[in-house]
Design an enzyme around this catalytic site. Structure first.
Site, PDB file in Angstrom:
ATOM      1  N   SER A 250    -106.158  30.427 -18.399  1.00  0.00           N
ATOM      2  CA  SER A 250    -106.148  29.073 -17.848  1.00  0.00           C
ATOM      3  C   SER A 250    -106.286  28.016 -18.937  1.00  0.00           C
ATOM      4  O   SER A 250    -106.878  28.263 -19.987  1.00  0.00           O
ATOM      5  CB  SER A 250    -107.304  28.915 -16.864  1.00  0.00           C
ATOM      6  OG  SER A 250    -107.129  29.812 -15.800  1.00  0.00           O
TER       7      SER A 250
ATOM      8  N   ALA B  63     -61.004  -2.912   4.694  1.00  0.00           N
ATOM      9  CA  ALA B  63     -62.332  -2.882   4.063  1.00  0.00           C
ATOM     10  C   ALA B  63     -62.579  -4.150   3.270  1.00  0.00           C
ATOM     11  O   ALA B  63     -63.259  -4.144   2.247  1.00  0.00           O
ATOM     12  CB  ALA B  63     -62.445  -1.662   3.155  1.00  0.00           C
ATOM     13  N   ALA B  64     -62.022  -5.256   3.765  1.00  0.00           N
ATOM     14  CA  ALA B  64     -62.127  -6.496   2.990  1.00  0.00           C
ATOM     15  C   ALA B  64     -63.268  -7.388   3.440  1.00  0.00           C
ATOM     16  O   ALA B  64     -63.638  -8.321   2.734  1.00  0.00           O
ATOM     17  CB  ALA B  64     -60.805  -7.261   3.076  1.00  0.00           C
TER      18      ALA B  64
ATOM     19  N   ASN C 236     -93.708  20.863 -24.972  1.00  0.00           N
ATOM     20  CA  ASN C 236     -92.323  21.096 -25.381  1.00  0.00           C
ATOM     21  C   ASN C 236     -91.735  19.924 -26.165  1.00  0.00           C
ATOM     22  O   ASN C 236     -90.675  20.042 -26.745  1.00  0.00           O
ATOM     23  CB  ASN C 236     -91.450  21.376 -24.146  1.00  0.00           C
ATOM     24  CG  ASN C 236     -91.493  20.234 -23.147  1.00  0.00           C
ATOM     25  OD1 ASN C 236     -92.539  19.629 -22.923  1.00  0.00           O
ATOM     26  ND2 ASN C 236     -90.361  19.934 -22.545  1.00  0.00           N
TER      27      ASN C 236
ATOM     28  N   ASN D 238     -72.148  -3.800  11.530  1.00  0.00           N
ATOM     29  CA  ASN D 238     -72.214  -5.184  11.057  1.00  0.00           C
ATOM     30  C   ASN D 238     -73.581  -5.546  10.511  1.00  0.00           C
ATOM     31  O   ASN D 238     -73.750  -6.574   9.883  1.00  0.00           O
ATOM     32  CB  ASN D 238     -71.862  -6.150  12.193  1.00  0.00           C
ATOM     33  CG  ASN D 238     -70.403  -6.015  12.589  1.00  0.00           C
ATOM     34  OD1 ASN D 238     -69.523  -6.075  11.747  1.00  0.00           O
ATOM     35  ND2 ASN D 238     -70.153  -5.770  13.863  1.00  0.00           N
TER      36      ASN D 238
ATOM     37  N   GLN E 170     -56.957  -8.357  -0.494  1.00  0.00           N
ATOM     38  CA  GLN E 170     -56.786  -9.421   0.497  1.00  0.00           C
ATOM     39  C   GLN E 170     -57.775 -10.531   0.181  1.00  0.00           C
ATOM     40  O   GLN E 170     -58.974 -10.384   0.386  1.00  0.00           O
ATOM     41  CB  GLN E 170     -57.036  -8.900   1.918  1.00  0.00           C
ATOM     42  CG  GLN E 170     -56.713  -9.937   2.976  1.00  0.00           C
ATOM     43  CD  GLN E 170     -57.422  -9.680   4.311  1.00  0.00           C
ATOM     44  OE1 GLN E 170     -58.387  -8.928   4.392  1.00  0.00           O
ATOM     45  NE2 GLN E 170     -56.928 -10.320   5.355  1.00  0.00           N
TER      46      GLN E 170
ATOM     47  N   ARG F 110     -74.019 -10.116   7.649  1.00  0.00           N
ATOM     48  CA  ARG F 110     -75.289  -9.782   8.324  1.00  0.00           C
ATOM     49  C   ARG F 110     -75.967  -8.526   7.771  1.00  0.00           C
ATOM     50  O   ARG F 110     -76.974  -8.079   8.293  1.00  0.00           O
ATOM     51  CB  ARG F 110     -75.054  -9.657   9.831  1.00  0.00           C
ATOM     52  CG  ARG F 110     -74.913 -11.019  10.497  1.00  0.00           C
ATOM     53  CD  ARG F 110     -74.674 -10.893  11.972  1.00  0.00           C
ATOM     54  NE  ARG F 110     -73.335 -10.405  12.271  1.00  0.00           N
ATOM     55  CZ  ARG F 110     -73.032  -9.670  13.329  1.00  0.00           C
ATOM     56  NH1 ARG F 110     -73.971  -9.289  14.175  1.00  0.00           N
ATOM     57  NH2 ARG F 110     -71.784  -9.271  13.537  1.00  0.00           N
TER      58      ARG F 110
ATOM     59  N   ASP G  31     -65.716   0.183   8.011  1.00  0.00           N
ATOM     60  CA  ASP G  31     -67.054   0.062   8.611  1.00  0.00           C
ATOM     61  C   ASP G  31     -67.145   0.751   9.966  1.00  0.00           C
ATOM     62  O   ASP G  31     -68.049   0.483  10.749  1.00  0.00           O
ATOM     63  CB  ASP G  31     -67.471  -1.417   8.712  1.00  0.00           C
ATOM     64  CG  ASP G  31     -66.497  -2.248   9.538  1.00  0.00           C
ATOM     65  OD1 ASP G  31     -65.500  -1.694  10.041  1.00  0.00           O
ATOM     66  OD2 ASP G  31     -66.739  -3.465   9.679  1.00  0.00           O
TER      67      ASP G  31
HETATM   68  C1  UD1 Z   1     -61.405  -6.618  15.944  1.00  0.00           C
HETATM   69  C2  UD1 Z   1     -60.250  -6.671  16.952  1.00  0.00           C
HETATM   70  C3  UD1 Z   1     -60.816  -6.510  18.359  1.00  0.00           C
HETATM   71  C4  UD1 Z   1     -61.585  -5.204  18.468  1.00  0.00           C
HETATM   72  C5  UD1 Z   1     -62.672  -5.154  17.397  1.00  0.00           C
HETATM   73  C6  UD1 Z   1     -63.294  -3.806  17.389  1.00  0.00           C
HETATM   74  C7  UD1 Z   1     -58.633  -8.181  15.930  1.00  0.00           C
HETATM   75  C8  UD1 Z   1     -58.054  -9.543  15.933  1.00  0.00           C
HETATM   76  N1  UD1 Z   1     -59.600  -7.951  16.821  1.00  0.00           N
HETATM   77  O1  UD1 Z   1     -62.214  -7.729  16.225  1.00  0.00           O
HETATM   78  O2  UD1 Z   1     -59.757  -6.524  19.311  1.00  0.00           O
HETATM   79  O3  UD1 Z   1     -62.169  -5.123  19.766  1.00  0.00           O
HETATM   80  O4  UD1 Z   1     -62.111  -5.384  16.095  1.00  0.00           O
HETATM   81  O5  UD1 Z   1     -64.396  -3.824  16.512  1.00  0.00           O
HETATM   82  O6  UD1 Z   1     -58.200  -7.323  15.166  1.00  0.00           O
HETATM   83  N2  UD1 Z   1     -61.100  -7.265   8.132  1.00  0.00           N
HETATM   84  C9  UD1 Z   1     -60.450  -7.368   6.924  1.00  0.00           C
HETATM   85  N3  UD1 Z   1     -59.828  -8.529   6.610  1.00  0.00           N
HETATM   86  C10 UD1 Z   1     -59.832  -9.591   7.462  1.00  0.00           C
HETATM   87  C11 UD1 Z   1     -60.493  -9.475   8.682  1.00  0.00           C
HETATM   88  C12 UD1 Z   1     -61.108  -8.290   8.995  1.00  0.00           C
HETATM   89  O7  UD1 Z   1     -60.436  -6.438   6.126  1.00  0.00           O
HETATM   90  O8  UD1 Z   1     -59.240 -10.613   7.113  1.00  0.00           O
HETATM   91  C13 UD1 Z   1     -61.780  -6.023   8.460  1.00  0.00           C
HETATM   92  C14 UD1 Z   1     -63.266  -6.256   8.598  1.00  0.00           C
HETATM   93  O9  UD1 Z   1     -63.927  -5.979   7.378  1.00  0.00           O
HETATM   94  C15 UD1 Z   1     -63.668  -5.267   9.661  1.00  0.00           C
HETATM   95  C16 UD1 Z   1     -62.413  -5.132  10.506  1.00  0.00           C
HETATM   96  O10 UD1 Z   1     -61.352  -5.605   9.723  1.00  0.00           O
HETATM   97  O11 UD1 Z   1     -63.922  -4.007   9.102  1.00  0.00           O
HETATM   98  C17 UD1 Z   1     -62.513  -5.870  11.813  1.00  0.00           C
HETATM   99  O12 UD1 Z   1     -62.647  -7.223  11.539  1.00  0.00           O
HETATM  100  P1  UD1 Z   1     -63.505  -8.177  12.453  1.00  0.00           P
HETATM  101  O13 UD1 Z   1     -63.353  -9.541  11.982  1.00  0.00           O
HETATM  102  O14 UD1 Z   1     -64.874  -7.630  12.578  1.00  0.00           O
HETATM  103  O15 UD1 Z   1     -62.756  -8.033  13.843  1.00  0.00           O
HETATM  104  P2  UD1 Z   1     -63.374  -8.268  15.249  1.00  0.00           P
HETATM  105  O16 UD1 Z   1     -63.523  -9.710  15.461  1.00  0.00           O
HETATM  106  O17 UD1 Z   1     -64.572  -7.427  15.450  1.00  0.00           O
HETATM  107 CA    CA Z   2     -66.043  -6.406  14.258  1.00  0.00          CA
END
Ligand code: UD1
Ligand code: CA
Length: 459
Positions: free
Chosen positions: A408, A15-16, A389, A230, A79, A21, A108
């Site tokens: 009334s 959740a970092a 009141n 997103n 993180q 967007r 998310d």
């Molecule tokens: C990731 C997967 C991909 C998968 C997709 C599904 C990896 C490398 N790829 O890609 O294979 O198909 O999800 O949606 O894992 N997050 C953190 N810290 C970070 C990076 C991300 O907490 O440093 C969290 C983001 O907030 C998000 C989730 O991890 O909730 C996914 O991160 P995101 O960068 O969106 O990964 P994708 O590129 O979509």
């Molecule tokens: Ca993603």
């Protein structure tokens, strides 16, 4: 292959991320579905599975996420900066029990179902890697599951994939279960020499295969379970799916909905038998509708209990109210916190009730304000009646005893009591108690001037 859900497992919720967007100051995972942060839905699901521990990886928004979601059973890992999903899980590692597997979820991806995760945990057992995958007609943007002779060999991200890999339709949802001791071996050694310069969690798949660890897959029952958010378009789409699911649950339980696409439940809605709900209603917090309750169109009910057989007509707003059986409420009624109505009470149009009890068979049918009042049984409150009141500093109570009749356009200047069976003449401004059974009226005597002539316009 062990087919039982491991008795104990960790959960890590990523959740970092920033959610650029969303164009919002609110961290992405705090944006609501059904009135609650997306992250809260994920945590509920993790709890319902009986996770031994839950660790949330937060980063963007700093302490806003832990502050909003604070709970004694949660562990937090910061993180900062966010260097990828592999790096994110690595931050949680010190908070995890190494002796049991870890389930990775996403703050998310709010609608993932417990039964899907149970199947994934069962597939992983205690010593295998299990990936939640899904075949998509349009896999664009997702990591692809690369198989060799049917067995998973690795995951390749869209941006690192060649044409043949991009043609693969089995995608990575991101949700997985891995033995925690194996994560501890793999994660610190991940590299970031890839198209995005990130530490990919997905790289652990090839590492597992190289070690000879079984890599298994499971699929969600529905595509929406693994949809992430997103932007606001995706958030709104998941809201509708979630509301549709809740509506179907109500229909399955026998509730009549004028249109399952036009109801919003942002909390817990408990319904008895033969409840019907018209279009455009919003239910917030905990709302209970007993047998035979009918809610008209465009009502908002929040933390309210409604007794059997009560009919609420269109455009009512009820909050922190307790409504008895067989009431007639609305249209356009407002029950504010502390409104408590007995049986067969009528509250009509443009009547506001706050912090007041109204006993059985009493009526306020038109244009009234009852605040801080105790109203007895069979009382009739005339149109335009107001409890005064508030004196500008303090609030005072109005007591209206059984069988009183309030004419009334009466103002009841609290504190004041209207005795049992008393009648107040229309237009009365009551500043002292009205005795039981008597007519009390405060009104200048009406006079008529026989010789009076209307002025005539001078030319
Ligand atoms: C990731 C997967 C991909 C998968 C997709 C599904 C990896 C490398 N790829 O890609 O294979 O198909 O999800 O949606 O894992 N997050 C953190 N810290 C970070 C990076 C991300 O907490 O440093 C969290 C983001 O907030 C998000 C989730 O991890 O909730 C996914 O991160 P995101 O960068 O969106 O990964 P994708 O590129 O979509
Ligand atoms: Ca993603």
């Amino acid at each position: 292959m062990s087919s039982l859900t491991p008795p104990s497992f960790n959960v890590v919720v990523l959740a970092a991320g920033q959610g650029k967007r969303m164009y919002s100051d609110l961290p992405k995972v705090l944006h609501p579905i059904a009135g609650r942060p997306m992250l809260a839905h994920v945590l509920d699901t993790a709890r319902s599975l009986g996770a031994a521990s839950i660790c949330v990886v937060h980063g963007h928004g700093g302490e806003a996420v832990p502050a909003a979601m604070a709970a004694p059973d949660l562990r937090w890992a910061l993180q900062s900066p966010q260097l990828g999903t592999g790096h994110a899980v690595l931050q949680a590692l010190p908070r995890l029990d190494p002796s049991c597997p870890t389930l990775v979820l996403y703050g998310d991806v709010p609608l993932i179902r417990a039964e899907t995760l149970r199947a994934l945990l069962a597939a992983a057992g205690s010593d295998a890697l299990a990936l939640l995958t899904i075949e998509l007609a349009d896999p664009h943007g997702y990591g692809r599951i690369v198989r060799v002779d049917g067995a998973v060999s690795r995951i390749v991200e869209e941006k690192d994939a060649d044409d043949a890999e991009r043609a693969i339709r089995e995608t990575n949802t991101g949700i997985l279960v891995a033995p925690t001791a194996a994560l501890a071996r793999w994660l610190p050694g991940l590299g970031n020499r890839n198209a995005q310069g990130e530490y990919y969690l997905t790289d652990i798949v090839a590492l597992a295969v190289a070690e000879g660890m079984p890599v298994r897959t499971a699929q969600p029952g529905a595509e929406w379970e693994v949809r992430g958010v997103n932007n606001k378009v995706q958030l709104a789409a998941l809201e509708r799916i979630h509301q549709r699911n809740l509506a179907v649950r109500l229909l399955d339980a026998g509730v009549t909905l004028a249109d399952p696409e036009r109801i919003d439940v942002r909390g817990e809605l408990l319904c008895g038998r033969d409840v019907s709900i018209d279009v455009g209603c919003v239910f917030e917090g905990r709302v209970e509708l007993a047998d035979g309750v009918a809610v008209g169109p465009h009502c908002v009910l929040k933390n309210t209990t409604v007794g059997a057989g009560t009919r609420i007509q269109a455009f009512c707003h009820l909050e922190d109210a307790v409504v008895g059986a067989d009431n007639a409420i609305g249209p356009y009624a407002r029950l504010r916190p502390g409104a408590a109505l007995g049986r067969e009470v009528h509250i009509g149009n443009f009547v506001e009730v706050k912090n007041s009890t109204i006993a059985d068979h009493s009526k306020a049918n038109h244009l009234a304000y009852l605040g801080d009042a105790t109203v007895g049984q069979r009382v009739n409150i005339g149109a335009g009646t107001i409890t005064c009141n508030y004196d500008g500093a303090n609030k005072h109570r109005t007591v209206i005893e059984d069988d009183a009749f309030i004419g009334s356009d009466t103002q009841l200047v609290a504190p004041v009591t209207v005795g049992r069976g008393a009648t107040l003449g229309a237009g009365t401004t009551l500043t002292r108690d009205a005795p039981a059974e008597q007519l009390t009226v405060s009104r200048p005597k009406q006079i008529s001037i026989a010789a009076w002539k209307r002025p005539i316009k001078r030319s």
